[in-house]
Design a protein around this motif. Structure first.
Motif, mmCIF file in Angstrom:
data_model
loop_
_atom_site.group_PDB
_atom_site.id
_atom_site.type_symbol
_atom_site.label_atom_id
_atom_site.label_comp_id
_atom_site.label_asym_id
_atom_site.label_seq_id
_atom_site.Cartn_x
_atom_site.Cartn_y
_atom_site.Cartn_z
ATOM 1 N N TYR A 220 -71.018 -22.407 -24.598
ATOM 2 C CA TYR A 220 -70.395 -21.101 -24.385
ATOM 3 C C TYR A 220 -70.502 -20.716 -22.915
ATOM 4 C CZ TYR A 220 -70.463 -20.854 -29.422
ATOM 5 O OH TYR A 220 -70.260 -21.134 -30.753
ATOM 6 N N ASP A 221 -69.392 -20.182 -22.355
ATOM 7 C CA ASP A 221 -69.436 -19.729 -20.974
ATOM 8 C C ASP A 221 -70.060 -18.339 -20.901
ATOM 9 O OD1 ASP A 221 -67.443 -17.876 -21.685
ATOM 10 O OD2 ASP A 221 -65.836 -18.950 -20.677
ATOM 11 N N GLU A 222 -70.119 -17.753 -19.713
ATOM 12 C CA GLU A 222 -70.775 -16.459 -19.519
ATOM 13 C C GLU A 222 -70.099 -15.328 -20.280
ATOM 14 O OE1 GLU A 222 -67.838 -17.451 -16.429
ATOM 15 O OE2 GLU A 222 -69.717 -18.413 -16.918
ATOM 16 N N ASN A 223 -68.836 -15.529 -20.686
ATOM 17 C CA ASN A 223 -68.107 -14.512 -21.461
ATOM 18 C C ASN A 223 -68.178 -14.767 -22.963
ATOM 19 O OD1 ASN A 223 -67.258 -13.166 -19.089
ATOM 20 N ND2 ASN A 223 -65.608 -14.670 -18.851
ATOM 21 N N GLY A 224 -68.934 -15.774 -23.370
ATOM 22 C CA GLY A 224 -69.078 -16.081 -24.786
ATOM 23 C C GLY A 224 -67.955 -16.936 -25.348
#
Length: 171
Positions: free
Chosen positions: A146-150
């Motif tokens: 998952y990236d920093e934005n979910g």
């Protein structure tokens, strides 16, 4: 004269054996064996199901019930004699530039991918007894990240640090 011939033949045999011994010695000095191991828990177990009919491999990749969510990719390998044609029977496989077909959905534990058919072409009309072919289907999975934005994504270059059990991002 006969004695000289025997001596020369024996010398040639000794030199031949000496030359071969060097190769054998190099083998024994570069050969090594390892024992022991370190168990790796990847937290996902998947299996490939292949059925074969009408010169087509029907491929599905299934994840076991308690497995972590993964992304899946599939590629078939063969010699140059046969052609391979991929058909997405689920509408969720996308060809990549690296020869793999990527499944677009996350495969959660207990789920399976949709079907991907791999048609074997260039098959002779009459196959002779003793003829054989080998089409190998390779599949790989990678854990969902998952990236920093979910937002979920697949990192196909990620590696597992076996000491910490943590995945590290790829290049």
């Amino acid at each position: 004269m006969k004695k000289k011939t025997i001596v020369l033949a024996a010398l040639a045999a000794v030199l031949t054996l000496e030359a071969a011994a060097g190769s054998a010695w190099a083998y024994f000095t570069t050969y090594t064996e390892a024992r022991g191991g370190y168990p790796i828990e990847l937290e996902d177990t998947t299996t490939i199901r292949e059925e074969f009919s009408a010169w087509t491999k029907h491929v599905v990749v299934a994840s076991e019930k308690d497995s972590r969510p993964v992304y899946v990719r599939v590629k078939a390998l063969n010699g140059s004699e046969y052609t391979l044609t991929y058909t997405d029977t689920s509408g969720k496989w996308t060809p990549g530039s690296d020869g793999y077909y990527y499944y677009s959905d996350i495969v959660n534990g207990g789920e399976a991918t949709g079907g991907l058919d791999i048609k074997i072409g260039n098959v002779p009309e009459s196959v002779e007894d003793g003829s054989s072919f080998n089409i190998v289907v390779v599949y790989e999975t990678t854990p969902v990240r998952y990236d920093e934005n979910g937002k979920p994504y697949a990192d196909w270059n990620a590696t597992l640090d076996i000491k910490s059990g943590q995945w590290k991002g790829g290049a």
